[in-house]
Enzyme design. Sequence first.
Site, PDB file in Angstrom:
ATOM      1  N   GLY A  25     -58.655  15.443  48.213  1.00  0.00           N
ATOM      2  CA  GLY A  25     -58.969  14.113  48.714  1.00  0.00           C
ATOM      3  C   GLY A  25     -59.559  13.317  47.570  1.00  0.00           C
ATOM      4  O   GLY A  25     -59.638  13.788  46.434  1.00  0.00           O
ATOM      5  N   SER A  26     -60.016  12.112  47.861  1.00  0.00           N
ATOM      6  CA  SER A  26     -60.512  11.242  46.792  1.00  0.00           C
ATOM      7  C   SER A  26     -61.711  11.850  46.068  1.00  0.00           C
ATOM      8  O   SER A  26     -61.848  11.709  44.843  1.00  0.00           O
ATOM      9  CB  SER A  26     -60.888   9.876  47.369  1.00  0.00           C
ATOM     10  OG  SER A  26     -61.814  10.011  48.442  1.00  0.00           O
ATOM     11  N   GLU A  28     -62.291  14.813  45.301  1.00  0.00           N
ATOM     12  CA  GLU A  28     -61.947  15.963  44.458  1.00  0.00           C
ATOM     13  C   GLU A  28     -61.197  15.572  43.188  1.00  0.00           C
ATOM     14  O   GLU A  28     -61.073  16.374  42.265  1.00  0.00           O
ATOM     15  CB  GLU A  28     -61.083  16.962  45.246  1.00  0.00           C
ATOM     16  CG  GLU A  28     -61.836  17.693  46.331  1.00  0.00           C
ATOM     17  CD  GLU A  28     -62.238  16.776  47.467  1.00  0.00           C
ATOM     18  OE1 GLU A  28     -63.435  16.781  47.822  1.00  0.00           O
ATOM     19  OE2 GLU A  28     -61.374  16.042  47.987  1.00  0.00           O
ATOM     20  N   GLU A  47     -55.882  22.459  55.114  1.00  0.00           N
ATOM     21  CA  GLU A  47     -56.911  23.308  54.507  1.00  0.00           C
ATOM     22  C   GLU A  47     -56.947  24.716  55.097  1.00  0.00           C
ATOM     23  O   GLU A  47     -57.311  25.672  54.410  1.00  0.00           O
ATOM     24  CB  GLU A  47     -58.282  22.643  54.635  1.00  0.00           C
ATOM     25  CG  GLU A  47     -58.459  21.396  53.795  1.00  0.00           C
ATOM     26  CD  GLU A  47     -57.986  20.127  54.488  1.00  0.00           C
ATOM     27  OE1 GLU A  47     -58.195  19.032  53.944  1.00  0.00           O
ATOM     28  OE2 GLU A  47     -57.395  20.248  55.599  1.00  0.00           O
ATOM     29  N   HIS A  70     -61.626  19.324  50.593  1.00  0.00           N
ATOM     30  CA  HIS A  70     -62.036  17.928  50.633  1.00  0.00           C
ATOM     31  C   HIS A  70     -63.284  17.751  51.497  1.00  0.00           C
ATOM     32  O   HIS A  70     -63.221  17.847  52.719  1.00  0.00           O
ATOM     33  CB  HIS A  70     -60.903  17.061  51.177  1.00  0.00           C
ATOM     34  CG  HIS A  70     -61.244  15.602  51.281  1.00  0.00           C
ATOM     35  ND1 HIS A  70     -61.937  14.930  50.300  1.00  0.00           N
ATOM     36  CD2 HIS A  70     -60.995  14.685  52.256  1.00  0.00           C
ATOM     37  CE1 HIS A  70     -62.087  13.675  50.652  1.00  0.00           C
ATOM     38  NE2 HIS A  70     -61.539  13.495  51.835  1.00  0.00           N
ATOM     39  N   HIS A 278     -64.030  45.268  69.957  1.00  0.00           N
ATOM     40  CA  HIS A 278     -63.398  44.059  70.474  1.00  0.00           C
ATOM     41  C   HIS A 278     -63.537  43.999  71.998  1.00  0.00           C
ATOM     42  O   HIS A 278     -64.250  43.163  72.521  1.00  0.00           O
ATOM     43  CB  HIS A 278     -61.921  44.030  70.063  1.00  0.00           C
ATOM     44  CG  HIS A 278     -61.221  42.755  70.417  1.00  0.00           C
ATOM     45  ND1 HIS A 278     -59.847  42.609  70.345  1.00  0.00           N
ATOM     46  CD2 HIS A 278     -61.689  41.567  70.861  1.00  0.00           C
ATOM     47  CE1 HIS A 278     -59.518  41.377  70.723  1.00  0.00           C
ATOM     48  NE2 HIS A 278     -60.611  40.734  71.040  1.00  0.00           N
ATOM     49  N   GLY A 396     -59.453  38.170  63.378  1.00  0.00           N
ATOM     50  CA  GLY A 396     -58.615  37.865  64.528  1.00  0.00           C
ATOM     51  C   GLY A 396     -58.295  36.396  64.674  1.00  0.00           C
ATOM     52  O   GLY A 396     -57.730  35.983  65.683  1.00  0.00           O
TER      53      GLY A 396
END
Length: 522
Positions: A25-26, A28, A47, A70, A278, A396
């Site tokens: 993004g800007s 970065e 992402e 970002h 689990h 998971g």
Amino acid sequence: MPTARRLAHEFLDRRGLTTVFGNPGSNELPFLAELPDHFRYVLGLHEGAVVGMADGYAQATGRPVLVNLHAAAGSGNAMGALTNAVYSRSPLVLTAGQQVRTAIGLEAMLANVDATQLMRPLVAWSGEPSCAEDVPRSLAQAVFEAELHRRPTYLSVPYDDWAVELTETATLDRHVQRGLTPSEAQLDDLAKRVAAAKNPALVLGGDIDATGLFDRAVALAEHLGLPTWVAPSPHRLPFPNRHRLFRGVLPAGIAPVSAALTGHDLVLVLGAPVFRYHQHVPGAYLPEGTRLIQVTDDFGAAARAPMGEALVADPGPVIEALLSKVPARTFEKDHVENPEPRTGEKALHPEQVFAALRGTQESDTRYVVESTSTNSAWWRQMDLRREGSYFFPAAGGLGFGLPAAVGVAMGSPDRPVVGVIGDGSANYGITALWTAAHYRVPVTFVILRNGVYGALRWFGELLGTPDVPGTEIPGLDFTAIAAGYGVEATTARDEEDLRTQLKATPDGPRLIQVDTEPTTPE
């Protein structure tokens, strides 16, 4: 004078972090400017897919990987995938852009408010440099913390810091090493207890495979003739699953684990938490008369275990000590034959698909699996004898499979890679197909299309709630979706057609869609 950006790039270069997975993004752009020509920037379209690819790459290479996100919004998008990287203990170094320093307090657009708290408690360390002069040291800490903890870290950097000129820093030359070798007295005591046990058993975790101890763990099991399980909820396979000593993957419930270990007076657990349950099936943690000793280099896993004893140490020296200090026992050295695959009536049974993979793919193939409802079918049919053959979402969290397969393939170009993905799971990381196509990654995606969330249906039965909505997903055509992203895609008409297609060797990514009958994990 060098800028903070140039010093950061130099440090990353010296540490070998020259492959960057990101979606910029800007905020970065100032960090990515003037990136050295030999650095490789791998673009992901979301992402979550970026972190999934980096997770797979880190697991395949065994090295830290730089991820560029970002600000707050992009970091938030990545958090679902980050949960898997945390439990696979992948040393990801997450960097994120931040607004200029004078705008953070104003909460200007794209300011990451209280940035160090955003990714906690998932990451091992989170920071933001106190000033531009602190940028190189903070970046070094993020890298070293990831290496030491074997867990992701997070660094937010105001983007106006990158152009600030700094003096040369000693940080560039720093090295931090990790070592957890048990004492000779500890090794002697453990060896005596294993030798004295009448019916010991071995339980191995994913860390054994992740740290390159697969072959040594097999040698230990064979040396002592130990029946060997894989710890519940495995994200890696630390033992050949058709080996005569292999007893399977332990069930992920308290009472079933206890039942499986009945009759063993000593259970030695190497490289695994004790245990990652689990399904909530309460009961005694261990059978009466059974002692458990856990060896792990994960301090948290040792501290939170509800039973047994723990030795916090690298399992490698422990394995070598047991091989040398405990007398050998004999056992029959061969492998168990694969059973005939079950067949479907209206579509292929998943076992037919897995038998086709077993019969057509190279023995060193790496499989990235995200088809949770077919676990039992997978272990019945596959024959995996090499280290690094199996990768599964460690927490998971769905969306791991497609991106991780891309990352694993990029990180291990010397081995074939196949992603085995359920149709429900595939949608969470679908944008990874574009990255695979754009970088011509040689990976095969096998999509099992059954039109339902099979694992949810199974859980509905377990919980006594079989009539909940949202478990059906009809109408998906992954060949059309893949074509839109630039990936060659076909549908397998039957088992013979599937085998024919699988025998072909792609020079880039390909996707094979297979209609399968719904199954349950059992």
